[in-house]
Enzyme design. Sequence first.
Site, short mmCIF file in Angstrom:
data_model
loop_
_atom_site.label_atom_id
_atom_site.label_comp_id
_atom_site.label_asym_id
_atom_site.label_seq_id
_atom_site.Cartn_x
_atom_site.Cartn_y
_atom_site.Cartn_z
N GLY A 23 0.80 -1.22 0.00
CA GLY A 23 0.00 0.00 0.00
C GLY A 23 0.84 1.27 0.00
O GLY A 23 0.50 2.23 0.70
N ILE A 26 -1.29 4.24 -0.89
CA ILE A 26 -2.20 4.72 0.16
C ILE A 26 -1.40 5.49 1.22
O ILE A 26 -1.86 6.52 1.74
CB ILE A 26 -2.97 3.54 0.82
CG1 ILE A 26 -3.78 2.79 -0.25
CG2 ILE A 26 -3.87 4.02 1.95
CD1 ILE A 26 -4.81 3.61 -0.97
N TYR A 61 -6.30 -7.55 -16.50
CA TYR A 61 -5.93 -8.68 -15.63
C TYR A 61 -4.48 -8.55 -15.17
O TYR A 61 -4.10 -9.07 -14.13
CB TYR A 61 -6.06 -10.01 -16.37
CG TYR A 61 -7.48 -10.50 -16.53
CD1 TYR A 61 -8.35 -10.56 -15.45
CD2 TYR A 61 -7.95 -10.92 -17.78
CE1 TYR A 61 -9.65 -11.01 -15.60
CE2 TYR A 61 -9.25 -11.37 -17.94
CZ TYR A 61 -10.10 -11.42 -16.85
OH TYR A 61 -11.37 -11.86 -17.00
N LYS A 195 7.93 -10.16 13.78
CA LYS A 195 9.32 -10.38 13.39
C LYS A 195 9.89 -9.18 12.62
O LYS A 195 9.28 -8.71 11.66
CB LYS A 195 9.41 -11.63 12.50
CG LYS A 195 9.12 -12.91 13.27
CD LYS A 195 10.26 -13.17 14.24
CE LYS A 195 10.09 -14.43 15.02
NZ LYS A 195 11.07 -14.52 16.12
N THR A 199 12.37 -6.67 7.69
CA THR A 199 12.55 -5.21 7.58
C THR A 199 14.02 -4.86 7.62
O THR A 199 14.51 -4.04 6.83
CB THR A 199 11.77 -4.51 8.71
OG1 THR A 199 10.38 -4.69 8.44
CG2 THR A 199 12.08 -3.03 8.80
N LYS A 231 14.17 -1.41 18.68
CA LYS A 231 15.02 -2.42 18.04
C LYS A 231 15.12 -2.14 16.53
O LYS A 231 16.23 -2.15 15.96
CB LYS A 231 14.42 -3.81 18.28
CG LYS A 231 15.21 -4.93 17.69
CD LYS A 231 14.57 -6.27 18.03
CE LYS A 231 15.25 -7.38 17.26
NZ LYS A 231 14.53 -8.65 17.37
N CYS A 389 -19.43 3.84 -20.64
CA CYS A 389 -18.64 3.62 -21.86
C CYS A 389 -19.17 2.41 -22.62
O CYS A 389 -20.22 2.49 -23.23
CB CYS A 389 -17.16 3.54 -21.52
SG CYS A 389 -16.15 4.12 -22.91
N GLU A 413 -17.12 -2.51 -33.45
CA GLU A 413 -15.99 -3.08 -32.70
C GLU A 413 -16.09 -4.62 -32.67
O GLU A 413 -15.08 -5.31 -32.75
CB GLU A 413 -15.97 -2.54 -31.26
CG GLU A 413 -14.86 -3.13 -30.41
CD GLU A 413 -14.81 -2.58 -28.99
OE1 GLU A 413 -15.73 -1.82 -28.59
OE2 GLU A 413 -13.86 -2.92 -28.26
N ARG A 470 -12.85 4.27 -28.57
CA ARG A 470 -12.64 4.45 -30.01
C ARG A 470 -13.95 4.52 -30.76
O ARG A 470 -14.00 4.97 -31.89
CB ARG A 470 -11.91 3.23 -30.58
CG ARG A 470 -10.42 3.32 -30.51
CD ARG A 470 -9.78 2.13 -31.21
NE ARG A 470 -8.66 1.65 -30.42
CZ ARG A 470 -7.51 2.29 -30.32
NH1 ARG A 470 -7.30 3.40 -30.99
NH2 ARG A 470 -6.55 1.81 -29.56
N HIS A 515 -16.12 8.46 -18.58
CA HIS A 515 -15.84 7.70 -17.34
C HIS A 515 -15.99 8.59 -16.10
O HIS A 515 -14.99 9.13 -15.61
CB HIS A 515 -14.42 7.14 -17.39
CG HIS A 515 -14.26 6.06 -18.39
ND1 HIS A 515 -14.44 4.73 -18.09
CD2 HIS A 515 -13.98 6.10 -19.71
CE1 HIS A 515 -14.27 3.99 -19.17
NE2 HIS A 515 -13.97 4.80 -20.17
N GLU A 517 -16.38 7.74 -13.14
CA GLU A 517 -15.71 7.16 -11.96
C GLU A 517 -14.31 7.75 -11.75
O GLU A 517 -13.78 7.70 -10.65
CB GLU A 517 -15.64 5.63 -12.08
CG GLU A 517 -14.65 5.07 -13.11
CD GLU A 517 -15.20 4.99 -14.54
OE1 GLU A 517 -16.16 5.70 -14.85
OE2 GLU A 517 -14.62 4.24 -15.36
N1 GLN Z 1 -14.57 -0.60 -26.39
C1 GLN Z 1 -15.35 0.60 -26.41
C2 GLN Z 1 -14.69 1.68 -27.25
O1 GLN Z 1 -13.50 1.64 -27.47
C3 GLN Z 1 -15.62 1.10 -25.01
C4 GLN Z 1 -14.38 1.51 -24.27
C5 GLN Z 1 -14.56 1.59 -22.79
O2 GLN Z 1 -15.50 1.03 -22.23
N2 GLN Z 1 -13.65 2.26 -22.11
O3 GLN Z 1 -15.34 2.59 -27.68
#
Ligand code: GLN
Length: 552
Positions: A23, A26, A61, A195, A199, A231, A389, A413, A470, A515, A517
């Site tokens: 972390g 963080i 992944y 322990k 470290t 220590k 997206c 796509e 895209r 996005h 998020e």
């Molecule tokens: N694969 C889609 C595109 O390229 C959506 C991309 C995504 O979800 N970030 O438009």
Amino acid sequence: MAANGKKTAKYIFVTGGVTSSLGKGIIASSLAKLLQSRGLSVTIQKFDPYINVDPGTLNPYEHGECYVTDDGAETDLDLGHYERFLNTPTSQANNVTTGRIYFDVITRERRGDFLGKTVQVVPHITDEIKSKMRLLGETGEYDIVITEIGGCVGDIESLPFLEAVRQLKFELGENDALVIHLTLIPYLSSAGELKTKPTQHSVRMLQESGIQPDILVCRTEHPLPPEMRKKIALFCNVQPSSVIEAMDASTIYEVPLLMKKERLDQRALYMLDIYDDKDVDLDAWQDFVNRLSNPKTTLKIGLVGKYVELHDAYKSIAESFIHAGAVNECKVQIEWIHSEHLSPENAADMMADLDGVLVAPGFGERGIEGKIAAVQYVRENNIPFFGICLGMQMAVIEYARNVLGWSEAHSIEMDKETDWAVIDMMEEQKQITNKGGTMRLGAYTCKLQSNSLAHKIYGKTTISERHRHRYEFNNRYREDFAKSGMVLSGINPENDLVEVIELANHPFFIGVQYHPELKSTVMNPHPLFVHFVKAASKYAQQKREITELVSA
Ligand code: GLN
């Protein structure tokens, strides 16, 4: 502060040892938060040892989510933590990889910039690393630049970074740079003991690179007794007050509070010769943690994606739900649903007890029919829906197939030959062959239709959000969709791309091409997540009332 009003930055380097995943991000973010709360201007940057020029080409992944900044840089997910903690934007300069360093040095070599010299790791690569480490500090905007070094001390690939830290620490001088080393104090249950040896070894390895850490932050499952701190201090050549305990926390958002108690910020300021005897004001942060720790209800939100085995692939979405849950005083329990396991036949079984469904971003064909099945189920059953997206694109395809009756509707796509490309490739993308850094990336403006759901949620009609895609809604079909009840409520004013879709006759159905998020922070939770959670909460309440009526 220099005479020209620009700040002279001091530098804190954060290294890690013993194991990965302790972390560092963080700890760096928590320290930055504490320093920021004292009125200092702080930024954090991450140096990653891998050869990819950026993580944009990495499979989720491999490396979890790719975090995109306003200026369109594809970066490490730790930058998401930096922004969520500090509530200030980062940029390309905040994330540098070995690949980027070599790319820039080799580009200069090809140009002939080295005037016939042999180009070497030391000094050419290390000089390039140092100049990138100083870049943000030299803008004059920051009092403190925190640099997180990815990987572990002892990794072959981290060596040039550590050598650059050694040189830079020496060049900057005692009061202008310090090194914090994050390490692990394991607990051996068979011996019933903490322990310190790993470290000690880790610090020794750092010392072999010529770096003496100034502060040790020790991750531990049990409190460190005072004699143990002494220590560690003795063996690792630091002051006992520079041995900081970092106990496992129930949420990452508690870590700044724990670090405040351990006086990590005070120790760092003392060593950087910055005088500040104020008490840090973390009241708003504490408030957030209190709400987070005391939810009144629990909601179940389905997250439909194809990388769900690795939750880090959706890091910012999960964190945005934490922020939005705290605002709504509820705990958002994410039900991870693998899109490959979903079909129109089992959608009802798999989704019946959800209070809302988010269909996640993604790339490629795998699992998309499951995403489409999820959208159909929630659309027909009035369950709150949020598509991001690819999730928005799947909502468009579902609507075309099942409402407009275009059974072959698709995205170019996934089906290059389709005659019904409701999702098409963007014009600007058609000539591009390179994969790295070539999507539509970063912040773009969007105009929201007055009185649309999106307008009500944002409370304004002009917004800016970050992109990474895209493909796009095919403008050829705009009228058909609009006539049949899909509101195209957000449009990019410059290139006329559809950014937001919603359904007028549904309690909460919204899809966004961008996005959101990536912009939710603790102090500024994203309104789309806040309102989606609110809608899910309302839906859950209605379900409860119906159950009560039936059983009465
Ligand atoms: N694969 C889609 C595109 O390229 C959506 C991309 C995504 O979800 N970030 O438009």
